[in-house]
Structures are given as structure tokens and as C-alpha cells.
Motif scaffolding. Sequence first.
Motif, mmCIF file in Angstrom:
data_model
loop_
_atom_site.group_PDB
_atom_site.id
_atom_site.type_symbol
_atom_site.label_atom_id
_atom_site.label_comp_id
_atom_site.label_asym_id
_atom_site.label_seq_id
_atom_site.Cartn_x
_atom_site.Cartn_y
_atom_site.Cartn_z
ATOM 1 N N VAL A 152 -44.050 -85.596 20.259
ATOM 2 C CA VAL A 152 -45.056 -86.635 20.510
ATOM 3 C C VAL A 152 -45.111 -87.666 19.391
ATOM 4 C CG1 VAL A 152 -46.500 -85.192 21.989
ATOM 5 C CG2 VAL A 152 -46.982 -85.318 19.548
ATOM 6 N N VAL A 174 -49.667 -84.115 13.090
ATOM 7 C CA VAL A 174 -49.516 -83.457 14.387
ATOM 8 C C VAL A 174 -48.931 -82.063 14.200
ATOM 9 C CG1 VAL A 174 -48.260 -83.523 16.586
ATOM 10 C CG2 VAL A 174 -49.387 -85.591 15.730
ATOM 11 N N THR A 218 -51.649 -88.298 24.383
ATOM 12 C CA THR A 218 -51.104 -87.015 23.927
ATOM 13 C C THR A 218 -51.722 -86.549 22.620
ATOM 14 O OG1 THR A 218 -49.266 -88.122 22.838
ATOM 15 C CG2 THR A 218 -48.905 -87.356 25.090
ATOM 16 N N ALA A 219 -52.264 -87.456 21.834
ATOM 17 C CA ALA A 219 -52.902 -87.069 20.571
ATOM 18 C C ALA A 219 -53.886 -88.151 20.154
ATOM 19 C CB ALA A 219 -51.859 -86.876 19.470
ATOM 20 N N CYS A 279 -44.488 -80.690 16.652
ATOM 21 C CA CYS A 279 -44.740 -81.969 17.342
ATOM 22 C C CYS A 279 -44.514 -81.867 18.840
ATOM 23 C CB CYS A 279 -43.866 -83.069 16.738
ATOM 24 S SG CYS A 279 -44.404 -83.539 15.079
ATOM 25 N N LYS A 280 -44.232 -80.679 19.312
ATOM 26 C CA LYS A 280 -44.045 -80.441 20.742
ATOM 27 C C LYS A 280 -45.411 -80.351 21.415
ATOM 28 C CE LYS A 280 -41.360 -77.214 23.531
ATOM 29 N NZ LYS A 280 -40.599 -75.957 23.417
ATOM 30 N N SER A 281 -45.511 -80.920 22.607
ATOM 31 C CA SER A 281 -46.758 -80.893 23.355
ATOM 32 C C SER A 281 -46.521 -80.280 24.729
ATOM 33 C CB SER A 281 -47.295 -82.323 23.512
ATOM 34 O OG SER A 281 -48.400 -82.350 24.379
ATOM 35 N N LYS A 322 -44.377 -72.893 24.128
ATOM 36 C CA LYS A 322 -44.653 -73.286 22.751
ATOM 37 C C LYS A 322 -45.349 -72.112 22.047
ATOM 38 C CE LYS A 322 -46.905 -76.749 19.909
ATOM 39 N NZ LYS A 322 -47.719 -77.941 19.820
ATOM 40 N N ALA A 352 -48.774 -79.731 28.317
ATOM 41 C CA ALA A 352 -50.041 -80.063 28.980
ATOM 42 C C ALA A 352 -49.856 -80.094 30.484
ATOM 43 C CB ALA A 352 -50.547 -81.423 28.493
ATOM 44 N N TRP A 395 -50.940 -78.688 15.231
ATOM 45 C CA TRP A 395 -50.470 -78.022 16.446
ATOM 46 C C TRP A 395 -49.317 -77.059 16.210
ATOM 47 C CZ3 TRP A 395 -49.888 -82.777 20.167
ATOM 48 C CH2 TRP A 395 -51.138 -83.349 20.390
#
Length: 159
Positions: A38, A18, A68-69, A25-27, A136, A29, A22
Amino acid sequence: MTLMPMDHSHRPFVRGKVAGEWGSCKSVARGGRVTEDVSVLPGFVVTENGDILAFVLYQIVNGECEVTALDSFAEGRGYGSALMAAVEEAARATGCGRVWLSASNDNAHAIRFYQKRGYVLLEVNLGAFAEYRKLKPELPITGNDGIPLRDEFIFAKDL
């Protein structure tokens, strides 16, 4: 192929994948909702001979399940479909009425994948990535095939 719930032994691999894809690991959305890490969310993995071939992470928020992934390292073998079915079953078991996820404008492969599995386009957030980069900054400017990352597509499936 073995599909199983994710456990602590899978977390380092998933965290690395992840973060590598990305930038962290922060998402971010759907209107700027942030998930700090995540990689600690519930999920499922597909393994073969001890190797992780695919994984999915999800979270239940306000009676809806967000994917989320989803990542598969051996495409075309049904792993993504099996993982999405497992998430849908987990969501049903907790009383969720809907599963939703976001896809970026550069990810035509994912957009096709979700539509083939009954997910419908719920909303389009034009220019979302400009706002998400404020939350982010490590989000890349371009994505697949050098396409600028600009817009977010939200897909959903009612259960």
C-alpha cells in the motif's frame, strides 16, 4: 499546515509507519482482496515545518475508491478530515461514485470518525480476520485496548 499529494520523498516515512503498525505494507480487506504494498499507492500528506503529521493512501478499483490507510499523529486538529476531503475530491475527479474503507472491530475511534463524515456501514464481515491471517500471518491477534481482532466493518460514502 500544508496538505499536498504524496511524492517520493514522503514514501520512506509512510512505508515505515504502515509496516510498523500493520506488520508489513501488505493489505487485506473486503473479502480477502490483497494489495501487496500500500505504501506505493497514491495519497496525500499533511506537513508542518517539513514533518509529516498525517497521511492517507487510496486506490481506485472498478470505479470505486478504497481508502487503504489513514493515519494522523496529531489527532483533533482536522488533519484526517482534510485528508478524507482530498481523497473524495480525487475520487470525484476520476469519476468514482463511491469511497469505501474498512475498519477493524477494535477501532471505535475510527468508526466514529468515519460516521461523523457521512460514511455509512455497508457490510460487516464477521470473523474476517481469521481468514485474512491466512493471507497475512503477521496480523496481530489483539488490537486497541487488548480487544481481539475478529471482524471487519466496511464503510462507504456515495459521492
